[in-house]
Design a protein around this motif. Structure first.
Motif, PDB file in Angstrom:
ATOM      1  N   GLY A   1       0.789  -1.221   0.000  1.00 43.76           N
ATOM      2  CA  GLY A   1       0.000   0.000   0.000  1.00 43.76           C
ATOM      3  C   GLY A   1       0.823   1.275   0.000  1.00 43.76           C
TER       4      GLY A   1
ATOM      5  N   GLY B   1      -5.312   6.704   0.728  1.00 41.16           N
ATOM      6  CA  GLY B   1      -5.576   5.671   1.724  1.00 41.16           C
ATOM      7  C   GLY B   1      -6.870   4.930   1.433  1.00 41.16           C
ATOM      8  N   GLU B   2      -7.933   5.669   1.142  1.00 38.76           N
ATOM      9  CA  GLU B   2      -9.228   5.046   0.836  1.00 38.76           C
ATOM     10  C   GLU B   2      -9.136   4.154  -0.383  1.00 38.76           C
ATOM     11  OE1 GLU B   2     -12.543   7.773   0.386  1.00 38.76           O
ATOM     12  OE2 GLU B   2     -11.582   9.152   1.802  1.00 38.76           O
TER      13      GLU B   2
ATOM     14  N   ALA C   1      -7.840  -4.774  -1.369  1.00 42.01           N
ATOM     15  CA  ALA C   1      -8.677  -5.763  -0.693  1.00 42.01           C
ATOM     16  C   ALA C   1      -9.410  -6.668  -1.682  1.00 42.01           C
ATOM     17  CB  ALA C   1      -9.683  -5.064   0.209  1.00 42.01           C
TER      18      ALA C   1
ATOM     19  N   ARG D   1      -6.762   0.974  -0.029  1.00 39.62           N
ATOM     20  CA  ARG D   1      -7.405  -0.069   0.777  1.00 39.62           C
ATOM     21  C   ARG D   1      -8.496  -0.771  -0.011  1.00 39.62           C
ATOM     22  NH1 ARG D   1      -6.625   3.594   4.834  1.00 39.62           N
ATOM     23  NH2 ARG D   1      -8.684   4.528   4.605  1.00 39.62           N
ATOM     24  N   LYS D   2      -9.268   0.003  -0.736  1.00 38.54           N
ATOM     25  CA  LYS D   2     -10.383  -0.555  -1.515  1.00 38.54           C
ATOM     26  C   LYS D   2      -9.881  -1.478  -2.630  1.00 38.54           C
ATOM     27  CE  LYS D   2     -14.020   2.178  -2.042  1.00 38.54           C
ATOM     28  NZ  LYS D   2     -14.957   3.196  -2.582  1.00 38.54           N
TER      29      LYS D   2
END
Length: 143
Positions: free
Chosen positions: A13, A34-35, A42, A38-39
């Motif tokens: 990341g 960051g959003e 994942a 992570r999305k």
């Protein structure tokens, strides 16, 4: 506008390259990255490479240990953006010889230069690998 930003992120990341085509403050960029990271990280390989984020789309693709993420307007063609990502990777491969995360880290200015040759103000303006790489090759020769 088309492309809002291009991110290159590793599997942990960590952002390795970020190019924005609209103004965002540093705090907004950090939160947004960051959003999105992570999305996208994942998701598994069976899921498609398009993710909706707010009023925009994220088109991403993984090559080895790097994720290439591009945020675009909703009316942008996702397959064309996947082709753009592939062209960027092929161009970097041609210059670096099988591009990896370390190539990006140690030659960040060249990676940015390639991207700047391809995209101007959020619009793709160049798709020829030789045209993209010729100024970099001239710089390497010292002209």
């Amino acid at each position: 506008m088309g492309i809002r930003f291009v991110l290159l992120v590793n599997k942990q990341g960590q952002t390795r390259l970020a190019q924005y085509y609209e103004y965002l403050t540093l705090e907004e960029r950090r939160a947004l990255e960051g959003e999105i990271v992570r999305k996208c990280l994942a998701r598994n390989e069976q899921q498609c490479s398009f993710v909706e984020h707010r009023n925009y789309k994220i088109v991403y693709r993984r090559y080895a240990s790097l994720f290439f993420l591009v945020e675009v307007d909703n009316d942008e063609n996702e397959l064309a953006i996947l082709e753009f990502i592939h062209l960027l990777v092929e161009t970097m491969d041609r210059h670096f010889g099988n591009v990896c995360e370390l190539d990006i880290m140690f030659h960040l200015e060249k990676a940015h230069f390639m991207l700047e040759e391809m995209v101007m103000n959020g619009c793709i303006v160049e798709t020829s690998k030789s045209n993209i790489l010729s100024p970099i090759q001239l710089m390497d020769k010292g002209f």
